[in-house]
Design an enzyme around this catalytic site. Structure first.
Site, PDB file in Angstrom:
ATOM      1  N   CYS A 198       0.834  -1.193   0.000  1.00 16.49           N
ATOM      2  CA  CYS A 198       0.000   0.000   0.000  1.00 16.49           C
ATOM      3  C   CYS A 198       0.883   1.263   0.000  1.00 16.49           C
ATOM      4  CB  CYS A 198      -0.958  -0.058   1.189  1.00 16.49           C
ATOM      5  SG  CYS A 198      -2.303   1.125   1.143  1.00 16.49           S
ATOM      6  N   HIS A 199       0.870   2.054   1.064  1.00 15.72           N
ATOM      7  CA  HIS A 199       1.711   3.245   1.169  1.00 15.72           C
ATOM      8  C   HIS A 199       3.118   2.921   1.704  1.00 15.72           C
ATOM      9  CE1 HIS A 199      -2.183   5.236   0.785  1.00 15.72           C
ATOM     10  NE2 HIS A 199      -1.542   6.372   0.528  1.00 15.72           N
TER      11      HIS A 199
END
Length: 137
Positions: free
Chosen positions: A64-65
């Site tokens: 994800c991030h």
């Protein structure tokens, strides 16, 4: 230290990153969400990411991030550890990875050497399989 996750699940930390001997750890998994934006501001965390990128034999995984840390951690030449590496991430940080020199791909999981990246929690199954495969080597 005790933390509460996005959905209220409690998580207990056994150690701070500064207390860990990286040579004694089997790999590093960087979570997604907003935590990576704070984690990449911590020099010790960036040192850990750089260590695993440089080591090349232990999994360095980010979802994800999480790949934001791969932009902020530097190799021995002071380039982002993701420079000239294939990766993926949540689409919102795609430009950050490309600007750091990565070859960003829109795939559920991308494995480039020991670096494993994934887009979102929807991709957790292939992400976890890639980590397990790396650990089995």
């Amino acid at each position: 230290m005790k933390y509460t996750g996005k959905y209220g699940y409690p998580i207990k930390s056994d150690a701070k990153v500064g207390d860990v001997n990286f040579a004694e750890v089997d790999g590093l998994i960087i979570p997604g969400g907003f935590a990576p934006d704070y984690m990449r501001r911590d020099k010790t965390m960036l040192t850990a990411v750089a260590y695993f990128a440089r080591d090349g034999t232990k999994p360095l995984a980010a979802i994800c991030h999480g790949p934001w840390l791969l932009c902020s951690a530097r190799d021995d030449t002071k380039r982002p550890v993701v420079h000239r590496r294939e990766c993926t991430s949540f689409y919102a940080i795609k430009d950050d990875l490309i600007n750091a020199g990565a070859d960003w791909q829109d795939k559920p999981v991308v494995v480039d050497g020991n670096i494993i990246t994934s887009r979102t929690p929807d991709d957790l199954v292939p992400f976890c399989h890639a980590i397990i495969d790396q650990l089995a080597k």
